[in-house]
Design an enzyme around this catalytic site. Structure first.
Site, mmCIF file in Angstrom:
data_model
loop_
_atom_site.group_PDB
_atom_site.id
_atom_site.type_symbol
_atom_site.label_atom_id
_atom_site.label_comp_id
_atom_site.label_asym_id
_atom_site.label_seq_id
_atom_site.Cartn_x
_atom_site.Cartn_y
_atom_site.Cartn_z
ATOM 1 N N SER A 21 0.839 -1.202 0.000
ATOM 2 C CA SER A 21 0.000 0.000 0.000
ATOM 3 C C SER A 21 0.873 1.252 0.000
ATOM 4 O O SER A 21 0.499 2.301 0.482
ATOM 5 C CB SER A 21 -0.916 0.002 1.228
ATOM 6 N N PHE A 23 3.654 3.675 -2.513
ATOM 7 C CA PHE A 23 3.375 4.471 -3.713
ATOM 8 C C PHE A 23 2.872 3.604 -4.855
ATOM 9 O O PHE A 23 1.881 3.933 -5.512
ATOM 10 C CB PHE A 23 4.624 5.249 -4.128
ATOM 11 N N GLY A 24 3.547 2.475 -5.104
ATOM 12 C CA GLY A 24 3.127 1.599 -6.198
ATOM 13 C C GLY A 24 1.749 1.014 -5.928
ATOM 14 O O GLY A 24 0.851 1.088 -6.773
ATOM 15 N N GLU A 184 18.940 14.965 5.244
ATOM 16 C CA GLU A 184 17.777 15.574 5.895
ATOM 17 C C GLU A 184 17.805 15.330 7.402
ATOM 18 O O GLU A 184 17.549 16.245 8.195
ATOM 19 C CB GLU A 184 16.490 14.989 5.272
#
Ligand SMILES: Cc1cc2nc3c(=O)[nH]c(=O)nc-3n(C[C@H](O)[C@H](O)[C@H](O)COP(=O)(O)OP(=O)(O)OC[C@H]3O[C@@H](n4cnc5c(N)ncnc54)[C@H](O)[C@@H]3O)c2cc1C
Length: 495
Positions: A21, A23-24, A184
């Site tokens: 579940s 991005f793809g 980040e």
């Protein structure tokens, strides 16, 4: 392939199973909303995770709900989609079934078409024991554990300082891996130490915290090229991050990390908080598929797919996203999204008897990495951007892709708090957050050890009830016997 054997045999609609579940998985499922199919999305979490913002959960900017909405809610309006919780443990390409498990409960889903989008996990390059002391950044659990470890380290340092102990190892943070996630994280921990927390403690000076970014590569952000890499490094150093390049991490333990340099030198950094942001390993489902089709795996466990994203000999099986090895495509969200949409369209074409689309073509929309507030680097086509413009672009793009309108609104509010002010709205941490992963790992079967086996609860209750009923009946019989024998109650004349 219009009307497969299974459909003809069962008279059912074309069944599509989607694994994952992320991005793809999510974009593939949504792309099938108007198709004449039933979609079953099987995933091991109940949420869709927006991984690019995990570091903001780990550093207290966003809440986990903002980047991980319930998948069930996201597709609630899509009547042909069904969501099933479960970790896929088996795919049988011959039988066309997918087997998934949750806490020992097994489900088998049949498919006519399959989209596999199980993504990738963290790789410790064969040193999986590093994971105990250096969590990765792949899941909500990881981000919350890291949040607990980072803010917890400052708390422990304060306590130590009050006692007069040396707390340097508590105020040292090491991030391994100078790709976008590592950059980040390092940037955000530096901002926490230098801005957010500077007034909150009495015995320690958070601004003296040491943040070290380590990588075996010779530059920061290798995929962004030398110039942007140097720019990012300079910006990190301005923030107070020490950048150590060409250093291979050779050991990680509770109190520190050891590194080896190309010239043979070794070094150790004493640090309690280590964050692993290096290396990825594709889902082990790639191996299952490779064994059944002969499609080779690369070193990161990614499976080679045909140019139309299908598996050799199995045109009904598509693999998309981080799991695939095709034309050196990068492991980024757009590859997964575009691949999943392509697979969904192909399934739709086949059902409608339309011709195939031709090979999958990836459209590169660019890459960006944020360093800290107002600082980012971006590559869009030939354009190279840095500073505030790149940072604003980063904000806009991420806002568009956050799932759900209310999540977008709250994310913007939280960004105001953190980027214009110095606050972090999501600093809540608990002991369980920090230690649950290690504690579960020590159980033989993980979380399954904490619940009863399927059916075992009912059987145990039935047994208990039979035993209790027999006991109660025996007691009632004894009471009746005593009463009949006149041994119960108060006898007349004895008053
Ligand atoms: C910290 C971090 C930052 C990132 N930043 C960026 C960025 O800024 N820009 C960018 O483009 N990309 C970024 N990426 C990469 C991007 O997130 C991935 O390329 C993308 O998520 C890949 O999509 P996917 O569908 O292949 O896999 P994922 O999105 O990882 O989804 C995999 C899904 O499969 C499920 N799953 C896995 N195994 C099983 C199983 N056995 N059974 C059932 N379900 C299973 C998972 O629960 C998940 O739902 C980042 C990744 C990380 C980790």
């Amino acid at each position: 392939m219009a009307g497969t054997q299974t459909e003809q045999a069962t008279g059912k609609r074309h069944q599509v199973v989607v694994i994952g579940s992320g991005f793809g998985g999510l974009f593939g499922t949504k792309a099938l909303r108007r198709s004449d199919v039933d979609v079953t999305m099987v995933a091991k979490t109940t949420h869709h995770l927006f991984q690019p913002l995990l570091y903001q959960v780990a550093t207290g900017i966003l809440s986990e709900g903002e980047i991980a909405p319930p998948t069930r809610e996201v597709v609630s309006g899509q009547s042909n989609a069904q969501v099933l919780l479960g970790e896929v443990t088996g795919i049988d390409l011959e039988a066309r079934t997918v087997t998934s498990q949750v806490l020992g409960r097994e489900t088998v889903s049949s498919y006519d078409s399959l989209i596999v989008a199980a993504g990738a996990g963290q790789s410790y390059f064969g040193n999986d024991h590093f994971a105990e002391f250096a969590p990765g950044m792949k899941s909500i659990d990881d981000a919350l554990e890291l949040r607990g470890r980072i803010f917890g380290a400052f708390e422990m340092a304060e306590l130590g300082a009050v006692r007069g102990d040396n707390v340097d190892h508590l105020l040292t943070f090491v991030v391994v891996g100078a790709g976008p996630t590592g950059v980040e994280m390092a940037g955000q921990i530096a901002e926490l130490a230098h801005r957010t927390l500077k007034r909150d403690f009495r015995a320690i000076n958070t601004r003296s915290a040491r943040v070290v970014l380590v990588d075996a590569a010779p530059q920061v952000l290798p995929p962004f090229g030398h110039k942007l890499g140097e720019k990012a490094k300079a910006e990190l150093e301005k923030l107070g991050v020490e950048v150590v390049l060409g250093a291979m991490v050779t050991d990680v333990d509770e109190r520190g990390i050891e590194m080896k340099f190309k010239d043979g030198r070794t070094d150790r950094i004493d640090t309690v908080t280590k964050i692993w942001a290096a290396g990825v390993q594709a889902s082990p489902l790639g191996k299952t598929l490779s064994e059944q089709t002969g499609a080779p795996l690369d070193r990161a466990g990614r499976i080679s797919v045909n140019p139309d994203l299908t598996l050799p000999g199995h045109p009904e099986v598509f693999v998309v996203g981080d799991m695939i090895s095709l034309d050196n495509l990068p492991g980024v969200a757009q590859v997964a999204i575009q691949g999943a949409k392509y697979a969904a369209k192909e399934i739709d074409h086949r059902i409608k008897g339309k011709p195939a689309q031709g090979p999958f073509k990836y459209f590169d929309k660019g890459s960006m990495a944020i360093i800290s507030r107002f600082r980012a680097v971006a590559m869009v086509g030939k354009l190279r951007l840095t500073g505030v413009i790149a940072w604003l672009m980063w904000l806009a793009v991420h806002l568009v892709y956050i799932t759900g309108f209310k999540n977008r609104i709250t994310a913007v509010l939280h960004w105001f708090v953190s980027f214009l002010g110095r606050g972090r709205s999501e600093r809540t941490t608990t002991e369980q957050q920090i230690f649950a992963r290690s504690a579960l790992a020590r159980l033989k079967r993980g979380a399954t050890d904490l619940v009863s086996e399927p059916g075992a609860y009912d059987a145990a209750r039935a047994l208990l009830e039979t035993t209790r009923r027999a006991e109660l009946e025996a007691r009632a019989a004894e009471e009746a016997r005593l009463t009949d024998a006149g041994e119960r109650g108060v006898k007349v004349g004895e008053r």
